[in-house]
Design a protein around this motif. Structure first.
Motif, mmCIF file in Angstrom:
data_model
loop_
_atom_site.group_PDB
_atom_site.id
_atom_site.type_symbol
_atom_site.label_atom_id
_atom_site.label_comp_id
_atom_site.label_asym_id
_atom_site.label_seq_id
_atom_site.Cartn_x
_atom_site.Cartn_y
_atom_site.Cartn_z
ATOM 1 N N LEU A 154 0.854 -1.185 0.000
ATOM 2 C CA LEU A 154 0.000 0.000 0.000
ATOM 3 C C LEU A 154 0.890 1.234 0.000
ATOM 4 C CD1 LEU A 154 -2.706 -1.074 2.607
ATOM 5 C CD2 LEU A 154 -2.846 -1.169 0.116
ATOM 6 N N VAL A 155 0.612 2.155 -0.924
ATOM 7 C CA VAL A 155 1.546 3.260 -1.188
ATOM 8 C C VAL A 155 0.853 4.612 -1.043
ATOM 9 C CG1 VAL A 155 2.977 4.361 -2.969
ATOM 10 C CG2 VAL A 155 2.981 1.878 -2.719
ATOM 11 N N ASN A 156 1.613 5.549 -0.470
ATOM 12 C CA ASN A 156 1.262 6.961 -0.533
ATOM 13 C C ASN A 156 2.316 7.654 -1.383
ATOM 14 O OD1 ASN A 156 2.109 9.812 0.793
ATOM 15 N ND2 ASN A 156 -0.112 9.611 0.727
ATOM 16 N N ALA A 157 1.891 8.264 -2.478
ATOM 17 C CA ALA A 157 2.809 8.992 -3.350
ATOM 18 C C ALA A 157 2.477 10.474 -3.238
ATOM 19 C CB ALA A 157 2.673 8.527 -4.803
ATOM 20 N N THR A 158 3.375 11.234 -2.626
ATOM 21 C CA THR A 158 3.124 12.638 -2.333
ATOM 22 C C THR A 158 2.728 13.414 -3.584
ATOM 23 O OG1 THR A 158 4.703 12.552 -0.514
ATOM 24 C CG2 THR A 158 4.137 14.729 -1.355
ATOM 25 N N HIS A 164 -2.142 7.846 -7.669
ATOM 26 C CA HIS A 164 -1.225 6.723 -7.470
ATOM 27 C C HIS A 164 -1.093 6.378 -5.990
ATOM 28 C CE1 HIS A 164 0.296 6.591 -11.676
ATOM 29 N NE2 HIS A 164 -0.069 7.864 -11.654
ATOM 30 N N CYS A 165 -2.072 6.808 -5.199
ATOM 31 C CA CYS A 165 -2.055 6.552 -3.753
ATOM 32 C C CYS A 165 -3.096 5.501 -3.376
ATOM 33 C CB CYS A 165 -2.349 7.825 -2.964
ATOM 34 S SG CYS A 165 -1.038 9.057 -2.990
ATOM 35 N N ASP A 166 -2.704 4.575 -2.511
ATOM 36 C CA ASP A 166 -3.661 3.675 -1.877
ATOM 37 C C ASP A 166 -4.175 4.273 -0.575
ATOM 38 O OD1 ASP A 166 -3.377 1.362 -3.722
ATOM 39 O OD2 ASP A 166 -1.320 1.395 -2.984
ATOM 40 N N PHE A 167 -3.423 5.197 0.004
ATOM 41 C CA PHE A 167 -3.852 5.873 1.221
ATOM 42 C C PHE A 167 -3.261 7.275 1.216
ATOM 43 C CE2 PHE A 167 0.234 4.047 2.293
ATOM 44 C CZ PHE A 167 0.850 4.978 3.125
ATOM 45 N N THR A 168 -3.879 8.159 1.968
ATOM 46 C CA THR A 168 -3.366 9.521 2.120
ATOM 47 C C THR A 168 -3.022 9.753 3.585
ATOM 48 O OG1 THR A 168 -5.625 10.378 2.374
ATOM 49 C CG2 THR A 168 -4.657 10.422 0.159
ATOM 50 N N LEU A 169 -2.178 10.737 3.830
ATOM 51 C CA LEU A 169 -1.766 11.070 5.191
ATOM 52 C C LEU A 169 -2.537 12.298 5.655
ATOM 53 C CD1 LEU A 169 2.075 10.521 4.812
ATOM 54 C CD2 LEU A 169 0.449 9.048 5.983
ATOM 55 N N PRO A 170 -3.266 12.189 6.755
ATOM 56 C CA PRO A 170 -4.115 13.297 7.195
ATOM 57 C C PRO A 170 -3.338 14.340 7.983
ATOM 58 C CG PRO A 170 -4.321 11.475 8.713
ATOM 59 C CD PRO A 170 -3.384 11.011 7.627
ATOM 60 N N ALA A 171 -3.952 15.487 8.181
ATOM 61 C CA ALA A 171 -3.490 16.421 9.203
ATOM 62 C C ALA A 171 -3.937 15.857 10.546
ATOM 63 C CB ALA A 171 -4.101 17.801 8.973
ATOM 64 N N ILE A 172 -3.100 15.996 11.564
ATOM 65 C CA ILE A 172 -3.330 15.293 12.824
ATOM 66 C C ILE A 172 -3.397 16.263 13.995
ATOM 67 C CG2 ILE A 172 -2.385 13.592 14.442
ATOM 68 C CD1 ILE A 172 -0.977 12.305 12.020
ATOM 69 N N VAL A 173 -4.424 16.078 14.823
ATOM 70 C CA VAL A 173 -4.499 16.733 16.123
ATOM 71 C C VAL A 173 -4.192 15.664 17.164
ATOM 72 C CG1 VAL A 173 -5.943 17.983 17.756
ATOM 73 C CG2 VAL A 173 -6.238 18.354 15.301
ATOM 74 N N ASP A 174 -3.114 15.849 17.919
ATOM 75 C CA ASP A 174 -2.636 14.821 18.846
ATOM 76 C C ASP A 174 -2.922 15.233 20.284
ATOM 77 O OD1 ASP A 174 -1.329 12.873 20.237
ATOM 78 O OD2 ASP A 174 0.583 13.071 19.220
ATOM 79 N N GLY A 214 -6.518 13.912 -0.593
ATOM 80 C CA GLY A 214 -5.493 14.477 -1.462
ATOM 81 C C GLY A 214 -5.927 15.725 -2.194
ATOM 82 N N ALA A 215 -7.166 16.184 -1.965
ATOM 83 C CA ALA A 215 -7.668 17.352 -2.703
ATOM 84 C C ALA A 215 -6.984 18.647 -2.275
ATOM 85 C CB ALA A 215 -9.184 17.477 -2.513
ATOM 86 N N SER A 216 -6.745 18.799 -0.951
ATOM 87 C CA SER A 216 -6.136 20.044 -0.473
ATOM 88 C C SER A 216 -5.506 19.836 0.897
ATOM 89 C CB SER A 216 -7.167 21.175 -0.411
ATOM 90 O OG SER A 216 -6.594 22.336 0.180
ATOM 91 N N ALA A 217 -4.188 19.701 0.905
ATOM 92 C CA ALA A 217 -3.481 19.600 2.182
ATOM 93 C C ALA A 217 -3.606 20.900 2.970
ATOM 94 C CB ALA A 217 -2.007 19.263 1.936
ATOM 95 N N GLY A 218 -3.690 22.028 2.264
ATOM 96 C CA GLY A 218 -3.835 23.319 2.926
ATOM 97 C C GLY A 218 -5.131 23.421 3.708
ATOM 98 N N LEU A 219 -6.225 22.898 3.140
ATOM 99 C CA LEU A 219 -7.501 22.918 3.842
ATOM 100 C C LEU A 219 -7.436 22.042 5.085
ATOM 101 C CD1 LEU A 219 -10.486 23.595 4.161
ATOM 102 C CD2 LEU A 219 -11.002 21.746 2.538
#
Length: 253
Positions: free
Chosen positions: A68-72, A77-87, A99-104
């Motif tokens: 499973l790949v995330n391609a920045t 070409h991504c099987d998964f995306t990396l979210p913004a995280i509140v920890d 993947g539509a808008s990392a800025g949003l």
């Protein structure tokens, strides 16, 4: 829903990371925080990969191996995306846009960071530690879930946005009040736009066990309900409607 949100336990597990520069280093830091063991493309045990430079050929080659790949910056070409995280460990809130808008996603994360108290993680841990006492207080699973929902509701004793929510846990457990009885609430919809929902309607949708709705109620409205809530298209709700909180959604006019 374009993706299934999941939280992966990566401690000690191999994850391929390719690419160089700040983007790759940012992904490295994220993986290290999650406890992953970062490896190169030759590792045959890895089942997850991040192609930090977005190299399509590398991404497709790894995907052909069943990884499973995330391609920045290459969502196709991504099987998964990396979210913004509140920890708020152990509470994690992930915000994804497919993947539509990392800025949003980043902007929403910043809003939530300012909204959520630092002790939110302490509340989660306190609820975990209190599980035996909660089960003893409310032995029935449905009654227990309704009691927890009521405790955590806005204005409730365990409201996560209250500064004293952790301190209120013992008194909540000691209360003699039972969970709210089963009931049916009616939501009269004046618009097909979910953004026009009242605060009350939005809160009820988030709490309901089942939704009885007229067949022409828009899917966009139904999607605002809990993901696991039962949705039943009918001309009128049955009597009785069932255990817990049921809603009857009908269009005005």
């Amino acid at each position: 829903m374009h993706s299934l949100p999941v939280f992966l336990r990566l401690t000690g597990r191999p994850v391929i990371l390719t690419g160089e520069g700040e983007a790759a280093e940012a992904k490295r830091r994220l993986l290290e925080r999650a406890g992953a063991r970062i490896v190169d493309q030759t590792d045959q045990a890895a089942r997850l990969a991040i192609v930090a430079d977005g190299d399509v050929a590398t991404a497709d080659r790894l995907r052909a191996r069943g990884i499973l790949v995330n391609a920045t910056d290459n969502p196709d070409h991504c099987d998964f995306t990396l979210p913004a995280i509140v920890d708020r460990d152990p509470v994690l809130i992930a915000i994804g846009t497919g993947g539509a808008s990392a800025g949003l996603a980043k902007a929403l994360r910043q809003r939530l960071e300012a909204l959520l108290p630092a002790r939110l993680g302490a509340l989660a841990q306190a609820l975990f530690d209190a599980r035996p006492a909660i089960r003893a207080r409310w032995p029935d699973a449905n009654g227990r879930r309704r009691a927890i929902d009521a405790g955590l509701a806005p204005g409730g004793p365990l409201d996560p946005l209250r500064g004293d929510c952790v301190d209120a846990l013992p008194a909540w457990l000691a209360t003699q009040e039972d969970a709210a009885p089963s009931r049916l609430e009616t939501i009269l919809l004046h618009s097909a736009d979910p953004d026009d929902l009242t605060l009350r309607a939005a809160r009820l949708l988030g709490e309901a066990d089942r939704l009885y709705h007229e067949p022409d109620v828009p899917a966009a409205i139904l999607d605002r309900a809990r993901a696991d809530a039962v949705r039943i298209a009918v001309d009128a709700p049955p009597v009785p409607p069932g255990e817990g909180l049921s809603l009857w959604l009908t269009l005005a006019g």
